[in-house]
Design an enzyme around this catalytic site. Structure first.
Site, PDB file in Angstrom:
ATOM      1  N   LYS A  17     -49.698 -15.722  53.964  1.00  0.00           N
ATOM      2  CA  LYS A  17     -50.903 -15.406  55.031  1.00  0.00           C
ATOM      3  C   LYS A  17     -50.075 -15.470  56.549  1.00  0.00           C
ATOM      4  O   LYS A  17     -49.506 -16.326  56.818  1.00  0.00           O
ATOM      5  CB  LYS A  17     -51.970 -16.498  55.021  1.00  0.00           C
ATOM      6  CG  LYS A  17     -52.711 -16.526  56.466  1.00  0.00           C
ATOM      7  CD  LYS A  17     -54.335 -17.598  56.011  1.00  0.00           C
ATOM      8  CE  LYS A  17     -55.072 -17.429  57.461  1.00  0.00           C
ATOM      9  NZ  LYS A  17     -55.985 -18.547  57.222  1.00  0.00           N
ATOM     10  N   ASP A  74     -55.676 -17.321  65.127  1.00  0.00           N
ATOM     11  CA  ASP A  74     -57.167 -17.262  64.367  1.00  0.00           C
ATOM     12  C   ASP A  74     -57.957 -17.897  65.539  1.00  0.00           C
ATOM     13  O   ASP A  74     -58.045 -18.999  65.289  1.00  0.00           O
ATOM     14  CB  ASP A  74     -57.054 -18.259  63.096  1.00  0.00           C
ATOM     15  CG  ASP A  74     -58.262 -18.172  62.446  1.00  0.00           C
ATOM     16  OD1 ASP A  74     -59.154 -17.187  62.725  1.00  0.00           O
ATOM     17  OD2 ASP A  74     -58.516 -18.749  61.445  1.00  0.00           O
ATOM     18  N   LYS A  82     -64.353 -19.929  66.782  1.00  0.00           N
ATOM     19  CA  LYS A  82     -64.117 -21.318  66.359  1.00  0.00           C
ATOM     20  C   LYS A  82     -64.863 -22.394  67.666  1.00  0.00           C
ATOM     21  O   LYS A  82     -64.498 -22.029  68.727  1.00  0.00           O
ATOM     22  CB  LYS A  82     -62.656 -21.871  66.368  1.00  0.00           C
ATOM     23  CG  LYS A  82     -62.182 -21.330  64.887  1.00  0.00           C
ATOM     24  CD  LYS A  82     -60.663 -21.658  64.630  1.00  0.00           C
ATOM     25  CE  LYS A  82     -60.189 -21.076  63.499  1.00  0.00           C
ATOM     26  NZ  LYS A  82     -60.767 -21.811  62.220  1.00  0.00           N
ATOM     27  N   ASP A  85     -51.352 -20.263  61.956  1.00  0.00           N
ATOM     28  CA  ASP A  85     -52.002 -19.751  60.748  1.00  0.00           C
ATOM     29  C   ASP A  85     -51.186 -18.820  60.299  1.00  0.00           C
ATOM     30  O   ASP A  85     -51.697 -18.027  59.227  1.00  0.00           O
ATOM     31  CB  ASP A  85     -53.258 -19.187  61.336  1.00  0.00           C
ATOM     32  CG  ASP A  85     -54.586 -19.230  60.193  1.00  0.00           C
ATOM     33  OD1 ASP A  85     -54.271 -20.001  59.345  1.00  0.00           O
ATOM     34  OD2 ASP A  85     -55.259 -18.647  60.540  1.00  0.00           O
ATOM     35  N   ASP A  98     -64.713 -16.024  60.392  1.00  0.00           N
ATOM     36  CA  ASP A  98     -63.499 -16.883  60.332  1.00  0.00           C
ATOM     37  C   ASP A  98     -62.586 -17.174  58.712  1.00  0.00           C
ATOM     38  O   ASP A  98     -61.922 -18.050  58.924  1.00  0.00           O
ATOM     39  CB  ASP A  98     -63.927 -18.370  60.992  1.00  0.00           C
ATOM     40  CG  ASP A  98     -62.949 -19.439  61.282  1.00  0.00           C
ATOM     41  OD1 ASP A  98     -61.752 -18.738  61.472  1.00  0.00           O
ATOM     42  OD2 ASP A  98     -63.188 -20.348  61.764  1.00  0.00           O
ATOM     43  N   GLU A 158     -60.979 -15.374  57.302  1.00  0.00           N
ATOM     44  CA  GLU A 158     -60.260 -14.188  57.406  1.00  0.00           C
ATOM     45  C   GLU A 158     -59.108 -14.024  56.338  1.00  0.00           C
ATOM     46  O   GLU A 158     -58.463 -13.233  55.869  1.00  0.00           O
ATOM     47  CB  GLU A 158     -59.766 -13.724  58.711  1.00  0.00           C
ATOM     48  CG  GLU A 158     -58.539 -14.467  59.317  1.00  0.00           C
ATOM     49  CD  GLU A 158     -58.711 -15.832  59.160  1.00  0.00           C
ATOM     50  OE1 GLU A 158     -59.644 -16.746  59.386  1.00  0.00           O
ATOM     51  OE2 GLU A 158     -57.571 -16.742  59.244  1.00  0.00           O
ATOM     52  N   ARG A 182     -58.333 -15.373  53.460  1.00  0.00           N
ATOM     53  CA  ARG A 182     -58.531 -14.615  52.081  1.00  0.00           C
ATOM     54  C   ARG A 182     -58.778 -13.214  51.977  1.00  0.00           C
ATOM     55  O   ARG A 182     -58.506 -12.568  51.061  1.00  0.00           O
ATOM     56  CB  ARG A 182     -60.017 -15.477  51.485  1.00  0.00           C
ATOM     57  CG  ARG A 182     -61.269 -14.938  52.240  1.00  0.00           C
ATOM     58  CD  ARG A 182     -62.412 -16.309  51.804  1.00  0.00           C
ATOM     59  NE  ARG A 182     -62.123 -17.472  52.528  1.00  0.00           N
ATOM     60  CZ  ARG A 182     -62.831 -18.460  52.415  1.00  0.00           C
ATOM     61  NH1 ARG A 182     -63.731 -18.447  51.501  1.00  0.00           N
ATOM     62  NH2 ARG A 182     -62.619 -19.685  52.909  1.00  0.00           N
TER      63      ARG A 182
HETATM   64  N1  BES Z   1     -57.078 -20.863  59.434  1.00  0.00           N
HETATM   65  C1  BES Z   1     -58.413 -21.372  59.018  1.00  0.00           C
HETATM   66  C2  BES Z   1     -57.760 -22.645  58.138  1.00  0.00           C
HETATM   67  C3  BES Z   1     -57.596 -23.873  58.781  1.00  0.00           C
HETATM   68  C4  BES Z   1     -58.229 -24.590  59.711  1.00  0.00           C
HETATM   69  C5  BES Z   1     -56.136 -23.959  58.715  1.00  0.00           C
HETATM   70  C6  BES Z   1     -57.519 -25.646  60.235  1.00  0.00           C
HETATM   71  C7  BES Z   1     -55.601 -25.220  59.376  1.00  0.00           C
HETATM   72  C8  BES Z   1     -56.453 -25.980  60.230  1.00  0.00           C
HETATM   73  C9  BES Z   1     -59.130 -20.516  58.452  1.00  0.00           C
HETATM   74  O1  BES Z   1     -58.928 -19.067  58.446  1.00  0.00           O
HETATM   75  C10 BES Z   1     -60.571 -20.833  58.459  1.00  0.00           C
HETATM   76  O2  BES Z   1     -60.930 -20.846  59.675  1.00  0.00           O
HETATM   77  N2  BES Z   1     -61.120 -21.392  57.498  1.00  0.00           N
HETATM   78  C11 BES Z   1     -62.677 -21.607  57.531  1.00  0.00           C
HETATM   79  C12 BES Z   1     -63.365 -21.257  56.397  1.00  0.00           C
HETATM   80  C13 BES Z   1     -64.810 -21.123  56.597  1.00  0.00           C
HETATM   81  C14 BES Z   1     -65.307 -20.210  57.612  1.00  0.00           C
HETATM   82  C15 BES Z   1     -65.492 -20.887  55.458  1.00  0.00           C
HETATM   83  C16 BES Z   1     -62.624 -23.197  57.926  1.00  0.00           C
HETATM   84  O3  BES Z   1     -61.843 -23.834  57.044  1.00  0.00           O
HETATM   85  O4  BES Z   1     -63.490 -23.637  58.658  1.00  0.00           O
HETATM   86 ZN    ZN Z   2     -57.258 -18.477  59.363  1.00  0.00          ZN
HETATM   87 MG    MG Z   3     -60.341 -18.375  60.155  1.00  0.00          MG
END
Ligand code: BES
Ligand code: ZN
Ligand code: MG
Length: 496
Positions: A265, A270, A277, A288, A347, A349, A351
């Site tokens: 990835k 992000d 966020k 990220d 968010d 994104e 996947r």
């Molecule tokens: N990049 C984040 C995941 C992440 C969060 C990695 C904190 C490291 C530290 C990912 O893109 C994300 O935002 N995931 C969301 C998914 C949700 C919207 C289903 C999350 O984990 O909140």
């Molecule tokens: Zn992310």
């Molecule tokens: Mg995200």
């Protein structure tokens, strides 16, 4: 560059590891004599118990050995590779704190016997190299920068063949350690600099025309459009940064041998997109792209070690930003393999861009595909920041990855895929949805994300959710703050 050498006596600053309840080793006793009993004094002093990473430091009047550091190994039965590397790293950082730039390390004979001399050398040097790295190139005050090590001597009574093998281990250790630090450098660099374009430039630096070198191809927006990478294009459309799809082909294996494909990835920042966020959860989102950086670090090491395998690296890279041109919740995107995805949250994104890369991996008729991604906060909630989540559809790959991660001193924890997770991301209007929860929104977040990826795989596959790819605050005693390069060492052990 740190110079490594092998010697049988403890010159310069001497580092003497000691097990709890066992006392000074033969080498320690010899030095103790030379220093008129100073080591025994330190060992027996109140408070020093040789607990893991416990240290006692003393300067001496001796010309050959101007200072000694006793360092505890803890109980012998508890010492594993991970612990040893932490101890070595902590020693390096502690000595750097005292402005010391070189030392000799008494090689613990028992540990060498347990690991084999080559592996001992490799792991020790990786620990030194990674501890020796600091992300301080943006500090303007020279005094604030870490003084890097000039020289490390591994000191022990070794046979000629042992010395030879130790030398080989040192050489590999330097290569792997530097690859780990390369991944860390890519991750630590601020997101305004480490854009998808710069990440692609970094990949190009790994290109090498030699038969065993890497071939590097970078796909830009028009090519992605032609190929139908609708998910990567969708995520990137809110950013002024151009998306890049990075392809590395390292073909040093047999001609008809199926390749291992590594996918990473590469979200260079992000923000969450329109589903921005909240609060300070946007901090650290420069990391990220660490999945992609991990793949680049692995490819660098693989080429340096001349591993005789066919290995492909795929890194979808873009930025996830809010703007008038951003993709939206309720949009439906079409992935490279023609499957449609309903957007439930912008968010989620990672996947999406992986969906394009994982379906593109099919083109290589892979033996196996392993992806690395900072995919979910949920995985961090579950495992903390010293273990990463491991998912997959192939028991053998999972077992091997777990095993190799242990050998490398990294930690993977197997988490589930299953019907309930796949059920949670069904869509009423498209083939699949990019969020879901088991019964309630958000539940089982690491596994529903993995289930989403699984939808795009039809080959033996494993997914590593990088919940332990960076440290905050001051970092750890054995490694400084920021990206830690998790995954590079495990994958090298796996591919070797
Ligand atoms: N990049 C984040 C995941 C992440 C969060 C990695 C904190 C490291 C530290 C990912 O893109 C994300 O935002 N995931 C969301 C998914 C949700 C919207 C289903 C999350 O984990 O909140
Ligand atoms: Zn992310
Ligand atoms: Mg995200």
């Amino acid at each position: 560059m740190t110079k490594y050498s092998i010697n049988n006596s403890l010159k310069t600053v001497a580092v003497v590891p000691v097990f709890e309840k066992i006392g000074l080793s033969a080498q320690g006793k010899l030095l103790d004599k030379q220093l008129g009993g100073l080591l025994s004094e330190m060992y027996n002093s109140n408070g020093f118990k040789a607990k893991k990473m416990q240290m006692s430091f003393s300067r001496t009047q001796d010309k050959e050995t101007p200072a000694v550091l006793l360092v505890g190994l803890g109980e012998e039965k508890n010492l594993n590779i991970r612990g040893w590397k932490q101890i070595v790293g902590a020693v390096v950082i502690a000595l750097q704190g005292k402005k010391i730039t070189g030392f000799s390390l008494a090689v613990p004979a028992g540990l060498v016997k347990k690991l084999g001399v080559k592996k001992f050398g490799l792991d020790t040097v990786v620990a030194v190299e990674t501890a020796n790295y600091a992300f301080d190139e943006h500090k303007t005050d020279k005094e604030e920068k870490v003084g890097l090590l000039d020289e490390v001597i591994l000191a022990g009574e070794l046979s000629a063949s042992d010395k030879n093998n130790l030398q080989k281990g040192i050489k590999e250790g330097v290569l792997i350690g530097q690859s780990v630090n390369y991944t860390r450098y890519l991750g630590n660099t601020p997101p305004s600099i480490m854009t998808p374009t710069l990440l692609a430039e970094e990949a190009k630096k790994l290109a090498n025309p030699a038969p065993q070198g890497c071939r590097v191809k970078i796909l830009s927006r028009p090519e992605m459009k032609k190929l139908g990478m609708g998910c990567l294009l969708g995520v990137s459309q809110g950013s002024v940064e151009e998306p890049k799809f990075i392809i590395l082909e390292y073909l040093a294996g047999k001609k008809n041998e199926k390749p291992t494909v590594l996918v990473g990835k590469g979200i260079t920042f992000d923000s969450g997109g329109l589903g921005i966020k909240p609060g300070n959860s946007m901090n650290d989102m420069k990391f990220d792209m660490l999945g992609g950086a991990t793949v680049l670090g692995i490819m660098k090491a693989v080429a340096g070690l001349k591993i005789k395998k066919n290995i492909i690296g795929l890194i979808p890279a873009c930025e996830n930003m809010p703007s008038g041109s951003s993709y939206r919740p309720d949009d439906i995107l079409t992935a490279y393999n023609g499957k449609t995805v309903e957007i439930g949250h912008t968010d989620a994104e990672g996947r999406l861009i992986l969906a394009d890369a994982l379906s593109y991996a099919c083109e290589y008729k892979p033996k196996e595909v392993i992806d690395f991604a900072t995919l979910t906060g949920a995985c961090m909630v579950a495992l903390g920041n010293d273990r990463s989540g491991l998912f997959g559809n192939d028991e053998k790959i999972i077992a091997k990855l777990k095993n190799k991660s242990e050998e490398a001193g990294e930690q993977l924890w197997h988490l589930p895929l299953g019907e309930e997770y796949a059920e949670a991301i069904k869509s009423e209007v498209a083939d699949i949805k990019n969020i879901g929860g088991v019964d309630k929104p958000g539940l089982g977040g690491a596994s529903t994300a993995a289930a989403f990826l699984q939808f795009f795989t039809d080959y033996p596959w494993a997914h590593i959710d990088l919940s332990c790819s960076y440290y905050g605050g001051k970092g750890k005693p054995w490694i400084r703050t920021g990206a830690n390069g998790f995954g590079v060492e495990t994958m090298i052990e796996y591919l070797k």
